[in-house]
Design an enzyme around this catalytic site. Sequence first.
Site, short mmCIF file in Angstrom:
data_model
loop_
_atom_site.label_atom_id
_atom_site.label_comp_id
_atom_site.label_asym_id
_atom_site.label_seq_id
_atom_site.Cartn_x
_atom_site.Cartn_y
_atom_site.Cartn_z
N LYS A 119 -25.74 31.15 -101.58
CA LYS A 119 -26.67 30.12 -101.11
C LYS A 119 -27.80 30.74 -100.29
O LYS A 119 -28.93 30.23 -100.31
CB LYS A 119 -25.90 29.06 -100.33
CG LYS A 119 -24.91 28.29 -101.21
CD LYS A 119 -24.12 27.26 -100.44
CE LYS A 119 -23.19 26.48 -101.38
NZ LYS A 119 -22.10 27.33 -101.94
N GLU A 137 -21.82 35.32 -90.92
CA GLU A 137 -20.47 35.19 -91.45
C GLU A 137 -19.48 35.60 -90.36
O GLU A 137 -19.63 36.66 -89.75
CB GLU A 137 -20.28 36.05 -92.69
CG GLU A 137 -18.85 36.14 -93.20
CD GLU A 137 -18.22 34.77 -93.48
OE1 GLU A 137 -17.05 34.57 -93.12
OE2 GLU A 137 -18.91 33.91 -94.07
N CYS A 234 -17.61 22.34 -100.91
CA CYS A 234 -17.22 22.40 -102.32
C CYS A 234 -15.95 21.60 -102.52
O CYS A 234 -14.97 22.07 -103.11
CB CYS A 234 -17.06 23.85 -102.79
SG CYS A 234 -15.85 24.81 -101.86
#
Length: 415
Positions: A119, A137, A234
């Site tokens: 993304k 992250e 998701c």
Amino acid sequence: MLKEDFLNSIKTLEEIDTEAFLTAMGLPAEVSIKMNRRKCTEAAVTGFDGLEPVKWCKNGYYLPERPKFTLNPLLHAGVFYVQDASSMIYETVTGSLISRGLLPERPMVLDMCAAPGGKTTSIINAVPDGSTVVANEVMPKRVQILAENLQKWGYPEIMVTNMQAKGFRCVSASFDLVAVDAPCSGEGMMRKDEDACSQWSPRLVAQCAALQQEILREAVDALRPGGVLIYSTCTFNTTENETNVEWLVKELGLTPVDPGVDPAWGIGSQIGSQIPALRFMPHLTRGEGLFLAVLQKPGEAVPVPHHKTLASLQKNGKVILNGIPQTASKGKIEVPASQWALSTSFPADRYPACELDKETAIRYLSHEAISLDANAPRGFVVVTYKGFPLGFVKNIGNRANNLFPAQWRIRTQYK
């Protein structure tokens, strides 16, 4: 195999054709790639057989089958990225926000849950040069993969951080756009990830929803007044999706924004809510499950200079990568970094280049010693494949010392 309690939860979703949904969940997952708009040429696109365009992403394509991507040097050159087609909507939505004036022309962007980088690279494809992108992250191993993928993508105005969401309090109210592709129960990945099926439970859904709210609270704090949040998961359930979006509006005061997509693309919409959102469902669109909503923070826009935000992160955060390095240490000397050759700002005439065939390119990417043509110049040389830089070697005549990062080497044998 899909769990019975998951199937029961799907049946509670309004406006879902359950039979069509379950049939689609039993089909093989699609294979798709996204081209790097700053690197891609017509020759790169035509190097694949049977490409079909992704409706909602001008740089996305479906492949008829899954090749051995690892043995395609153009992947390592950052010419394309293997990505589920649904996630490519990030490129289109970001571009729409800029074109509609909801973001400045060169935004300051934070991707808060960025690994492995799909993304983030979509956002990079959408923003103009001069924009700044911070990709974060929290997991140490995953952040290294993120840094590798972004260096290969080659956009120079990039910073990679390894922080908890609350670590961004040092740069509160700084970002024009914050993207949160939140950790979730993964229902949308079930047809290609058996672990997503086996690990699912109602308890996991509740745990994920609570964690998502923790992350979203910090994401909103990082937004400047008037800034925009993209929230995605998701997964299919409304607890992690529409309910969290309602919470963002009611508890944190955000204003819903139309994502700005073409209805002809056939993307599903929100369930049981009046707040606009996108739902990629396998029986409606070619791709895995994805939910996405866009919201705006109230207040008058006062952009923050990019360099101030980056300096504060450098001082107070845990920065893994600040831009693409131009040099690397080789023993006691500094040599050109192969990452630099992958940058879209690399000066092509700075060093001589030598084209490799595919087998030699794979050997180079495996961090093996290679030999160049007898007429190749001595010294530091950029090696290329189909004209795309792969990195540096130091040609000493009888062999060329391989300067490709050892930690990036591929281990799949070429046949």
